[in-house]
Design an enzyme around this catalytic site. Structure first.
Site, mmCIF file in Angstrom:
data_model
loop_
_atom_site.group_PDB
_atom_site.id
_atom_site.type_symbol
_atom_site.label_atom_id
_atom_site.label_comp_id
_atom_site.label_asym_id
_atom_site.label_seq_id
_atom_site.Cartn_x
_atom_site.Cartn_y
_atom_site.Cartn_z
ATOM 1 N N HIS A 180 -17.716 -5.561 2.936
ATOM 2 C CA HIS A 180 -18.113 -4.888 1.694
ATOM 3 C C HIS A 180 -18.508 -5.940 0.659
ATOM 4 C CE1 HIS A 180 -16.615 -0.491 1.979
ATOM 5 N NE2 HIS A 180 -16.967 -0.934 3.180
ATOM 6 N N TYR A 228 -14.066 3.581 -7.326
ATOM 7 C CA TYR A 228 -12.884 3.725 -8.192
ATOM 8 C C TYR A 228 -13.332 4.572 -9.382
ATOM 9 C CZ TYR A 228 -10.567 -0.161 -5.733
ATOM 10 O OH TYR A 228 -9.973 -0.968 -4.782
ATOM 11 N N PRO A 253 -1.488 -0.060 -6.396
ATOM 12 C CA PRO A 253 -2.532 -0.268 -5.375
ATOM 13 C C PRO A 253 -3.953 -0.329 -5.942
ATOM 14 C CG PRO A 253 -1.717 1.976 -5.291
ATOM 15 C CD PRO A 253 -0.833 1.233 -6.241
ATOM 16 N N LYS A 309 -3.994 -5.293 -3.760
ATOM 17 C CA LYS A 309 -3.420 -6.637 -3.693
ATOM 18 C C LYS A 309 -2.072 -6.715 -2.976
ATOM 19 C CE LYS A 309 -6.859 -8.503 -5.536
ATOM 20 N NZ LYS A 309 -7.778 -8.902 -4.466
ATOM 21 N N TYR A 328 -10.992 -9.415 -7.825
ATOM 22 C CA TYR A 328 -10.914 -8.418 -6.756
ATOM 23 C C TYR A 328 -11.040 -9.070 -5.381
ATOM 24 C CZ TYR A 328 -11.401 -3.935 -4.385
ATOM 25 O OH TYR A 328 -11.192 -2.846 -3.565
HETATM 26 C C1 PHB Z 1 -7.187 2.095 0.879
HETATM 27 O O1 PHB Z 1 -8.228 2.070 1.585
HETATM 28 O O2 PHB Z 1 -6.130 2.638 1.261
HETATM 29 C C2 PHB Z 1 -7.222 1.435 -0.487
HETATM 30 C C3 PHB Z 1 -8.362 0.718 -0.855
HETATM 31 C C4 PHB Z 1 -8.400 0.108 -2.101
HETATM 32 C C5 PHB Z 1 -7.316 0.229 -2.968
HETATM 33 C C6 PHB Z 1 -6.166 0.949 -2.579
HETATM 34 C C7 PHB Z 1 -6.125 1.555 -1.334
HETATM 35 O O3 PHB Z 1 -7.364 -0.356 -4.193
#
Ligand code: PHB
Ligand code: APR
Length: 389
Positions: A72, A200, A292, A296, A384
């Protein structure tokens, strides 16, 4: 029994550390409370920093990761229908890899078995003793039989609810915690991802995240009340709410389907200082927790393991304890920056109970500034993709 390093916990931290030590001819025994299948049944996040990818490749266990992991180059932040794309490669010089933590754990367990690493499962009443001296040992019971392992060092990789952190005396430990007033309701569905990159989303109804595992396995989250239960959320109710929180164009085109997993997780920021005491060293969730939002948890565990494995290697190879002595200092220096980023992302993207309209305007302005300022995007992107070890 005797070993050089007794590792408590068979999650990602314990597994990564055990294999790095084995690779450097350092003897370690891993003790896990659950069964291997129970550990592998956990659904966790799925974004890997290059640092963790590098460790996996160095262990020779990245074949599946390299073939199935999704590269990604960026991610999307949205505020209702306003969208900002963060280009990781342009602003941080590298991508992330989307590959489930469950798969990382599975690959590491397979490697441990192939390499004959010692791992004990279903260990009960694990107790850590003698860490403040030069002869620590661990006792535990397995299938009704009591065992003792004498060792040089103990690595506490047993997660937030483990026993290792508690083995550090209260008058030595300082714990820092922030509990967020909401949770994440997560769903796994055998459907194609809504978008080729993660989204997000900050919306007037709360946070949402569109993630993925592969071309036909998607992972979604919506911010929910701490008092919510999984039973209160039908699949349809989840999909309807998710669609209200993400950009309309994405919602209108997404494929929904039955959940194959559904769970609610609380959000907290937590750090224990120090991360070592005598011959006990804490790694990963045993020492710290992040919300989450910044993906991280696994990646900060990998950074700890990188520092701690370096310390053990230097000790046993060069009889030099310098890196071991400063493990906690090095791990915490990076970890606090990671805590800050995860806290910042969480505050930017969630709706807080009682949040004022001014505070909501601040979130919108922050995202608007990100959309027009390359320096701001670069700062976010560099955090990130992962800070350097
Ligand atoms: C996930 O794919 O479970 C996931 C991805 C990014 C995040 C949190 C969880 O910030
Ligand atoms: N004795 C032995 N094992 C224990 C004990 C104990 N007393 N207590 C807990 N464990 C085991 C748990 O069963 C678990 O398998 O320790 C392991 C800890 O693993 P994690 O909680 O996954 O923590 P860690 O290995 O540091 O990985 C951090 O995992 O949970 C995610 O979000 C977290 O992504 C982060 C990553």
């Amino acid at each position: 029994m005797r070993t050089q390093v007794a590792i408590i916990g068979g999650g990602p931290s314990g597994l990564l550390l055990s294999q790095l030590l084995m690779q450097n001819d350092i003897d370690a025994i891993l003790l896990e409370r659950q069964t291997r299948d129970h550990v592998l049944s956990r659904v966790r996040a799925g974004v890997l920093e290059q640092g963790l990818v590098g460790i996996m490749r160095g262990l020779g266990v990245a074949t599946r990761l390299d073939s199935e992991g999704l590269i990604h180059d960026g991610t999307v932040l949205s505020y209702d229908n306003d969208v900002v794309r963060l280009d990781f490669t342009k602003y941080a010089g590298k991508p992330v890899v989307v590959y489930g933590q469950t798969e990382v754990t599975r690959d590491l367990y397979d490697l441990r078995e192939r390499t004959g690493g010692q791992a004990y499962f279903e260990c009960e009443d694990v107790t850590l003793q003698g860490m403040d001296g030069d002869a620590p040992f661990v006792t535990f019971r397995q299938h009704g039989i009591d065992h003792r392992i004498d060792c040089d060092f103990i690595a506490g990789c047993d997660g937030f609810h483990g026993v290792s952190r508690q083995a550090i005396p209260e008058n030595v430990r300082t714990e820092y915690e922030k509990v967020y007033p909401f949770g994440w309701l997560g769903i796994l569905s055998e459907t194609p991802p809504a978008h080729h990159e993660l989204i997000y989303a900050n919306s007037s109804r709360g946070f949402a995240l569109c993630s993925q595992r592969n071309a036909n396995l998607s992972r979604y989250y919506i911010q929910c009340e701490l008092t919510d239960t999984v039973e209160q959320w039908s699949d349809q109710a989840f999909w309807d709410e998710l669609k209200r929180r993400i950009p309309e164009e994405v919602a209108d085109n997404m494929v929904t389907g039955p959940s194959v997993e559904k769970s609610i997780a609380p959000l907290r920021s937590f750090v224990c200082e120090p991360m070592q005491w005598g011959r006990l060293f804490l790694c990963g969730d045993a020492a710290h927790i992040v919300p989450p939002t910044g993906a991280k948890g696994l990646n900060s565990a990998a950074a700890d393991v990188h520092y701690l494995s370096q310390g053990f290697i230097r000790h046993y190879r060069d009889s030099d304890c310098a890196d071991l002595d400063r493990y906690s200092e090095r791990a915490l220096e990076r970890m606090w920056k990671t805590e800050r980023f995860s806290w910042w992302m969480t505050n930017l993207l969630h709706r807080f109970p009682g949040q004022s309209t001014f505070d909501q305007k601040m979130q919108k302005a922050e995202l608007a500034f990100l959309a027009e300022n390359e320096a701001a995007i670069a700062v976010l992107a560099q955090n990130y993709v992962g800070l350097p070890y």
